[in-house]
Structure formats: C-alpha cells, structure tokens
Design a protein around this motif. Structure first.
Motif, PDB file in Angstrom:
ATOM      1  N   UNK A   1       0.815  -1.219   0.000  1.00 34.98           N
ATOM      2  CA  UNK A   1       0.000   0.000   0.000  1.00 34.98           C
ATOM      3  C   UNK A   1       0.846   1.266   0.000  1.00 34.98           C
ATOM      4  N   UNK A   2       1.965   1.250   0.742  1.00 40.03           N
ATOM      5  CA  UNK A   2       2.830   2.424   0.777  1.00 40.03           C
ATOM      6  C   UNK A   2       3.402   2.731  -0.610  1.00 40.03           C
ATOM      7  N   UNK A   3       3.730   1.682  -1.366  1.00 38.55           N
ATOM      8  CA  UNK A   3       4.274   1.879  -2.707  1.00 38.55           C
ATOM      9  C   UNK A   3       3.221   2.473  -3.640  1.00 38.55           C
ATOM     10  N   UNK A   4       1.995   2.004  -3.506  1.00 38.01           N
ATOM     11  CA  UNK A   4       0.926   2.568  -4.337  1.00 38.01           C
ATOM     12  C   UNK A   4       0.696   4.031  -3.977  1.00 38.01           C
ATOM     13  N   UNK A   5       0.769   4.358  -2.698  1.00 37.03           N
ATOM     14  CA  UNK A   5       0.627   5.760  -2.284  1.00 37.03           C
ATOM     15  C   UNK A   5       1.736   6.625  -2.869  1.00 37.03           C
ATOM     16  N   UNK A   6       2.938   6.060  -2.999  1.00 34.84           N
ATOM     17  CA  UNK A   6       4.059   6.819  -3.558  1.00 34.84           C
ATOM     18  C   UNK A   6       3.933   6.968  -5.069  1.00 34.84           C
ATOM     19  N   UNK A   7       3.445   5.919  -5.739  1.00 30.84           N
ATOM     20  CA  UNK A   7       3.414   5.941  -7.190  1.00 30.84           C
ATOM     21  C   UNK A   7       2.194   6.579  -7.805  1.00 30.84           C
ATOM     22  N   UNK A   8       1.083   6.548  -7.097  1.00 24.43           N
ATOM     23  CA  UNK A   8      -0.170   6.986  -7.707  1.00 24.43           C
ATOM     24  C   UNK A   8      -0.157   8.456  -8.127  1.00 24.43           C
ATOM     25  N   UNK A   9       0.358   9.378  -7.319  1.00 21.31           N
ATOM     26  CA  UNK A   9       0.380  10.779  -7.787  1.00 21.31           C
ATOM     27  C   UNK A   9       1.230  10.956  -9.044  1.00 21.31           C
ATOM     28  N   UNK A  10       2.320  10.204  -9.152  1.00 26.43           N
ATOM     29  CA  UNK A  10       3.174  10.295 -10.344  1.00 26.43           C
ATOM     30  C   UNK A  10       2.413   9.786 -11.561  1.00 26.43           C
ATOM     31  N   UNK A  11       1.747   8.647 -11.385  1.00 30.24           N
ATOM     32  CA  UNK A  11       0.970   8.068 -12.478  1.00 30.24           C
ATOM     33  C   UNK A  11      -0.167   8.988 -12.890  1.00 30.24           C
ATOM     34  N   UNK A  12      -0.836   9.577 -11.904  1.00 24.18           N
ATOM     35  CA  UNK A  12      -1.963  10.469 -12.192  1.00 24.18           C
ATOM     36  C   UNK A  12      -1.516  11.657 -13.029  1.00 24.18           C
ATOM     37  N   UNK A  13      -0.337  12.149 -12.748  1.00 26.83           N
ATOM     38  CA  UNK A  13       0.210  13.283 -13.496  1.00 26.83           C
ATOM     39  C   UNK A  13       0.611  12.879 -14.916  1.00 26.83           C
ATOM     40  N   UNK A  14       1.036  11.609 -15.070  1.00 27.24           N
ATOM     41  CA  UNK A  14       1.604  11.176 -16.347  1.00 27.24           C
ATOM     42  C   UNK A  14       0.592  10.580 -17.309  1.00 27.24           C
ATOM     43  N   UNK A  15      -0.526  10.062 -16.781  1.00 24.33           N
ATOM     44  CA  UNK A  15      -1.491   9.355 -17.621  1.00 24.33           C
ATOM     45  C   UNK A  15      -2.828  10.067 -17.575  1.00 24.33           C
ATOM     46  N   UNK A  16      -3.434  10.302 -18.717  1.00 25.54           N
ATOM     47  CA  UNK A  16      -4.646  11.109 -18.804  1.00 25.54           C
ATOM     48  C   UNK A  16      -5.918  10.365 -18.408  1.00 25.54           C
ATOM     49  N   UNK A  17      -5.904   9.034 -18.450  1.00 25.80           N
ATOM     50  CA  UNK A  17      -7.109   8.268 -18.170  1.00 25.80           C
ATOM     51  C   UNK A  17      -7.253   7.891 -16.703  1.00 25.80           C
ATOM     52  N   UNK A  18      -8.237   7.045 -16.395  1.00 28.11           N
ATOM     53  CA  UNK A  18      -8.446   6.593 -15.021  1.00 28.11           C
ATOM     54  C   UNK A  18      -7.236   5.822 -14.493  1.00 28.11           C
ATOM     55  N   UNK A  19      -6.935   6.018 -13.219  1.00 27.30           N
ATOM     56  CA  UNK A  19      -5.843   5.309 -12.552  1.00 27.30           C
ATOM     57  C   UNK A  19      -6.358   4.732 -11.245  1.00 27.30           C
ATOM     58  N   UNK A  20      -5.579   3.839 -10.662  1.00 28.10           N
ATOM     59  CA  UNK A  20      -5.966   3.249  -9.385  1.00 28.10           C
ATOM     60  C   UNK A  20      -4.945   2.234  -8.941  1.00 28.10           C
ATOM     61  N   UNK A  21      -5.345   1.394  -7.987  1.00 30.93           N
ATOM     62  CA  UNK A  21      -4.403   0.411  -7.477  1.00 30.93           C
ATOM     63  C   UNK A  21      -5.099  -0.737  -6.789  1.00 30.93           C
ATOM     64  N   UNK A  22      -4.438  -1.890  -6.819  1.00 25.95           N
ATOM     65  CA  UNK A  22      -4.881  -3.023  -6.005  1.00 25.95           C
ATOM     66  C   UNK A  22      -3.653  -3.658  -5.371  1.00 25.95           C
ATOM     67  N   UNK A  23      -3.494  -3.469  -4.039  1.00 24.41           N
ATOM     68  CA  UNK A  23      -2.247  -3.781  -3.362  1.00 24.41           C
ATOM     69  C   UNK A  23      -2.076  -5.256  -3.023  1.00 24.41           C
ATOM     70  N   UNK A  24      -0.807  -5.606  -2.868  1.00 27.15           N
ATOM     71  CA  UNK A  24      -0.413  -6.910  -2.342  1.00 27.15           C
ATOM     72  C   UNK A  24      -0.030  -6.711  -0.878  1.00 27.15           C
ATOM     73  N   UNK A  25      -0.774  -7.326   0.025  1.00 20.67           N
ATOM     74  CA  UNK A  25      -0.429  -7.224   1.441  1.00 20.67           C
ATOM     75  C   UNK A  25       0.643  -8.218   1.827  1.00 20.67           C
TER      76      UNK A  25
END
Length: 250
Positions: free
Chosen positions: A168-192
C-alpha cells in the motif's frame, strides 16, 4: 464493481510449464466462463475483467544464461510476434465468452506494457493495464519511471492504468506520479504479502513484504488491518484513484 477472471495462469507459456500448453484454451475458457457465471448469479451490474498475466512468470525461470528479467523485457526475449500472440489469442477468446474488458496485469517493463496493451486491443474491448511491484519510492520494478510509462502509452489503446501487486505504501508513492503522467483513469490493487516466517519466505521472496508478522497463518498480518487498508483506499481516492481493489492476501 469489477471482478477479475482467474486467467492469470492460463496463458500458453504458463500452461506449457505443466505440460498443458496445447490445452491452454480449455482452461482459459473455463476460467472466463466461471467468472461470468459468478457475476450473473450475484450482481449483473458488475463488470468482468479478463485478467491475463505477463509471460514473465514463465520466462523469469527459463531465460538463457546471462539474460535476466531485470535486464530484458519479455517482448525482447520472446520476440514481438510470440509476445503479442500470448495476449491476442487469450484476449479474443475471453471477448468471445463475454467479458467486459481485458486486464493485462503483472507487467513490469515499459516495453512490455506498451506491447501488451496493443495486443489486447485486438480483441476490440476496453483495455486496462496492471503494473507490478512498484517500489516505495514510486518507481517501477526495474528502475523505470511511471512518468516515462505515461509518455510511452500516449496514443495506445489503454483505458486505465493500475498499480498492482505492490505494498500500500508503494501505491501511495506511485499513484500521484501516475496520475500526473497518464490522462485516463488510474488506481491500485495492493499486495499485502504473505507471512515472511511461513514456507514461502525462502522459495518465493517476492511474495512476502518482509514486514513483521505474528502467528502461523500464511497470510501476512503486520499492520494491515481491514481498517488500515480502508484508510489507504481513502488516500488513493483523494489522490485521484478511481479504481481500487485488492491483490495477493488482501
């Protein structure tokens, strides 16, 4: 809601590992039909994603000496035509069964991401991309950047990009970068993760998140309670995440 069909292992290369490569379509069909049947029985408004995993799961174990999954994208190891066939044939089969979209998941290299979404698009359905093992610095598994991924995907038929099989921490770190870079819908499904004291720790280190865990159960415990995961999901939504779910052990 979206559910993912259990086609993760039904690619020809994965089935070949157990001597069933010539029967891959039989198992792929069964997995797709099971997901559609379950959806129809429980909630007809749910979308079914046909989930197709990267051939890395196979080639990571069989690459020639001197070539590793880290240095070589799957598409370079297999060749463009063989790589595309892994996805195109699978995606077309699932489309014929009636899935709503194709999810190319567990992809690691930018070159593989682009080639995978192009191949899946041949089925004529929306295509989602699942990018694996994001680091807690927000980078892709092999040091490539999510910004470069977004740039590489421009002009290609991909409808959403998800960060998956990552903490989850990695998704929190990567999601803002992805959101800025990709114009379409983004999200995540974590591995615990799984319990690092369990039997998977030595044989499959990537399947554990190496965080403290108590108990003998194979599932990773650590600090990832349902409430904490819900808090992460809320954070991702605030970051602009529109598709949120769970991967291994969640």
């Amino acid at each position: 809601d979206i559910i993912i069909s259990n086609n993760f292992w039904t690619t020809p290369s994965a089935m070949a590992r157990i001597g069933l490569g010539d029967q891959w379509s039989r198992y792929a069909r069964a997995a797709g039909e099971n997901a559609i049947r379950a959806r129809d029985a429980m909630n007809s408004k749910t979308y079914v994603a046909g989930g197709i995993a990267s051939p890395t799961l196979y080639f990571r174990l069989t690459e020639p000496a001197g070539r590793t999954a880290q240095s070589s994208p799957d598409v370079a190891i297999m060749g463009a035509d063989a790589f595309a066939a892994e996805y195109t044939d699978h995606a077309r089969l699932l489309a014929e069964l009636g899935v709503d979209l194709i999810l190319a998941e567990y992809v690691g290299h930018i070159a593989d991401c682009v080639a995978a979404v192009d191949a899946c698009a041949e089925a004529g359905l929306p295509v989602f991309l699942g990018v694996r093992h994001i680091t807690e610095d927000g980078e892709m598994q092999y040091g490539e950047s999510l910004s470069d991924l977004g740039a590489a995907l421009k002009g290609h038929a991909v409808d959403a990009v998800l960060l998956m099989c990552s903490t989850p921490e990695a998704i929190s770190a990567g999601l803002p970068i992805l959101k800025e870079a990709f114009d379409g819908p983004v999200g995540g499904y974590p591995n615990l993760g799984y319990n690092p004291t369990g039997p998977l720790a030595s044989s499959r280190p990537l399947l554990t998140n190496r965080r403290p865990s108590t108990g003998r159960d194979i599932a990773q415990l650590g600090d990832y309670s349902p409430l904490r995961l819900a808090e992460f999901a809320g954070e991702w939504k605030q970051m602009g995440g529109q598709i949120i779910g769970g991967c291994c052990a969640s």
